[in-house]
Design a protein around this motif. Structure first.
Motif, PDB file in Angstrom:
ATOM      1  N   ILE A   1     -38.005 -25.846   5.935  1.00 28.11           N
ATOM      2  CA  ILE A   1     -37.746 -24.839   4.905  1.00 28.11           C
ATOM      3  C   ILE A   1     -38.646 -23.626   5.113  1.00 28.11           C
ATOM      4  CG2 ILE A   1     -37.895 -24.363   2.429  1.00 28.11           C
ATOM      5  CD1 ILE A   1     -37.126 -27.305   1.953  1.00 28.11           C
ATOM      6  N   ILE A   2     -39.917 -23.879   5.434  1.00 31.27           N
ATOM      7  CA  ILE A   2     -40.855 -22.778   5.674  1.00 31.27           C
ATOM      8  C   ILE A   2     -40.427 -21.954   6.889  1.00 31.27           C
ATOM      9  CG2 ILE A   2     -43.230 -22.236   6.359  1.00 31.27           C
ATOM     10  CD1 ILE A   2     -44.121 -24.659   4.694  1.00 31.27           C
ATOM     11  N   LEU A   3     -40.004 -22.623   7.967  1.00 30.93           N
ATOM     12  CA  LEU A   3     -39.567 -21.912   9.169  1.00 30.93           C
ATOM     13  C   LEU A   3     -38.341 -21.044   8.898  1.00 30.93           C
ATOM     14  CD1 LEU A   3     -39.948 -24.427  12.140  1.00 30.93           C
ATOM     15  CD2 LEU A   3     -41.030 -22.188  11.924  1.00 30.93           C
ATOM     16  N   VAL A   4     -37.361 -21.604   8.180  1.00 33.83           N
ATOM     17  CA  VAL A   4     -36.149 -20.846   7.876  1.00 33.83           C
ATOM     18  C   VAL A   4     -36.491 -19.625   7.022  1.00 33.83           C
ATOM     19  CG1 VAL A   4     -33.982 -20.885   6.580  1.00 33.83           C
ATOM     20  CG2 VAL A   4     -34.537 -22.756   8.141  1.00 33.83           C
ATOM     21  N   ALA A   5     -37.328 -19.827   5.997  1.00 31.80           N
ATOM     22  CA  ALA A   5     -37.711 -18.712   5.129  1.00 31.80           C
ATOM     23  C   ALA A   5     -38.464 -17.643   5.910  1.00 31.80           C
ATOM     24  CB  ALA A   5     -38.562 -19.230   3.968  1.00 31.80           C
ATOM     25  N   TYR A   6     -39.373 -18.067   6.783  1.00 34.85           N
ATOM     26  CA  TYR A   6     -40.156 -17.125   7.580  1.00 34.85           C
ATOM     27  C   TYR A   6     -39.261 -16.326   8.515  1.00 34.85           C
ATOM     28  CZ  TYR A   6     -43.246 -15.461  11.281  1.00 34.85           C
ATOM     29  OH  TYR A   6     -43.880 -14.681  12.211  1.00 34.85           O
ATOM     30  N   ALA A   7     -38.391 -17.051   9.260  1.00 31.48           N
ATOM     31  CA  ALA A   7     -37.552 -16.378  10.258  1.00 31.48           C
ATOM     32  C   ALA A   7     -36.527 -15.456   9.605  1.00 31.48           C
ATOM     33  CB  ALA A   7     -36.844 -17.424  11.122  1.00 31.48           C
ATOM     34  N   ALA A   8     -35.983 -15.880   8.466  1.00 26.81           N
ATOM     35  CA  ALA A   8     -34.917 -15.111   7.839  1.00 26.81           C
ATOM     36  C   ALA A   8     -35.418 -13.862   7.128  1.00 26.81           C
ATOM     37  CB  ALA A   8     -34.159 -15.995   6.853  1.00 26.81           C
ATOM     38  N   THR A   9     -36.688 -13.820   6.777  1.00 32.72           N
ATOM     39  CA  THR A   9     -37.195 -12.705   5.983  1.00 32.72           C
ATOM     40  C   THR A   9     -37.985 -11.693   6.796  1.00 32.72           C
ATOM     41  OG1 THR A   9     -39.140 -14.035   5.373  1.00 32.72           O
ATOM     42  CG2 THR A   9     -37.265 -14.036   3.848  1.00 32.72           C
TER      43      THR A   9
END
Length: 284
Positions: free
Chosen positions: A268-276
């Motif tokens: 979840i942290i990786l997706v949030a980081y990459a997407a933002t």
């Protein structure tokens, strides 16, 4: 508890010999072949992905496609060492502290996927850094190909008659010859092969080739971590826990679910980081 005789079982177990073939005294098992073939197929698929530079962030894959075969050797070592150490640490540490020589005895089948995944991640980071590449993109590469090995590994688990599920009355229940109780059970290995292997591969393929997710380093790795963790947690509800550990926290959680939770959070942290982030600072 459901009980039935072998003749009443809806789906007969395909009694395949766990030994694929033997050369003299050397026996080659399907499980070992799953590791080898999974690595080779993953490397071949990874080569094709690395060759398509337009898929990657700024057109830069984590390392040149020609280096994939060197990387495959790293991954083989990482899977075996990480998987074994993960099993020792996560599943039976007191036993191995009393019998340290048994740590190197992999013939007992003790391997941990979570340990192997950590080993793979470390190998990917170190290898890509040695090539001057983006280590988040290297994790994306691993996430893109790992489902191939997972699929083959779970099929091998099924052939071995190990890691089977709880007693079941579903039409596809199987009586495993290795089960001392000889009752129909969920073929949980096949559930994992379908969810963690085939379905997750297709989802990531769509993400990488339709939505160009590799252009946001870390996004594909996050998708993999979320997808794998959710599938593993779900299947664990019908998969028997290790006999020496049993159920945890009042009898409703398994060790596999506990180990999957931090991976889910990390995804979840990786997706949030990459997407933002518009521009990833961890560039080559």
């Amino acid at each position: 508890m459901v009980r039935a005789s072998v003749k009443d079982c809806p789906v007969p177990f395909p009694n395949i010999d766990p030994i694929a073939f033997a050369i003299g005294p050397i026996a080659i098992r399907w499980y070992a072949l799953a590791y080898l073939v999974g690595t080779l197929l993953g490397a071949a698929y990874g080569y094709r992905m690395l060759s398509k530079q337009h898929l990657w962030h700024r057109g830069h894959p984590p390392f040149p496609a020609k280096d994939i075969w060197d990387f495959a050797f790293w991954t083989m070592l990482a899977i075996v060492i990480g998987g074994r150490l993960g099993y020792v640490l996560f599943y039976n540490l007191p036993y191995y502290l009393q019998n340290p020589i048994e740590i190197i005895n992999t013939l007992d089948g003790g391997m941990s996927f979570h340990g192997g995944m950590l080993g793979l991640a470390l190998a990917a980071i170190l290898f890509s850094r040695s090539k001057g590449g983006n280590w988040l993109s290297s994790l994306d590469l691993i996430a893109s190909v790992a489902t191939i090995g997972i699929f083959l590994g779970r099929i091998a688990n099924f052939i071995n008659g190990e890691l089977y599920g709880a007693p079941a009355s579903v039409a596809w229940a199987v009586i495993f010859p290795t089960d001392p109780m000889q009752v129909p059970r969920h073929p949980s290995q096949l559930y994992e092969a379908a969810l963690e292997g085939l379905l997750l591969f297709l989802a990531i393929r769509i993400a990488t080739h339709v939505f160009y997710a590799l252009r946001k380093p870390g996004l594909v790795a996050g998708i993999f971590a979320i997808g794998y963790s959710l599938a593993r947690i779900l299947v664990e509800f019908v998969r028997l826990p290790d006999a020496h550990i049993g159920y945890l926290y009042g009898g409703w959680l398994t060790q596999g679910q506990v180990l999957s939770l931090p991976i889910l959070l990390g995804g979840i942290i990786l997706v949030a980081y990459a997407a933002t982030r518009r521009e990833n600072p961890l560039r080559p």
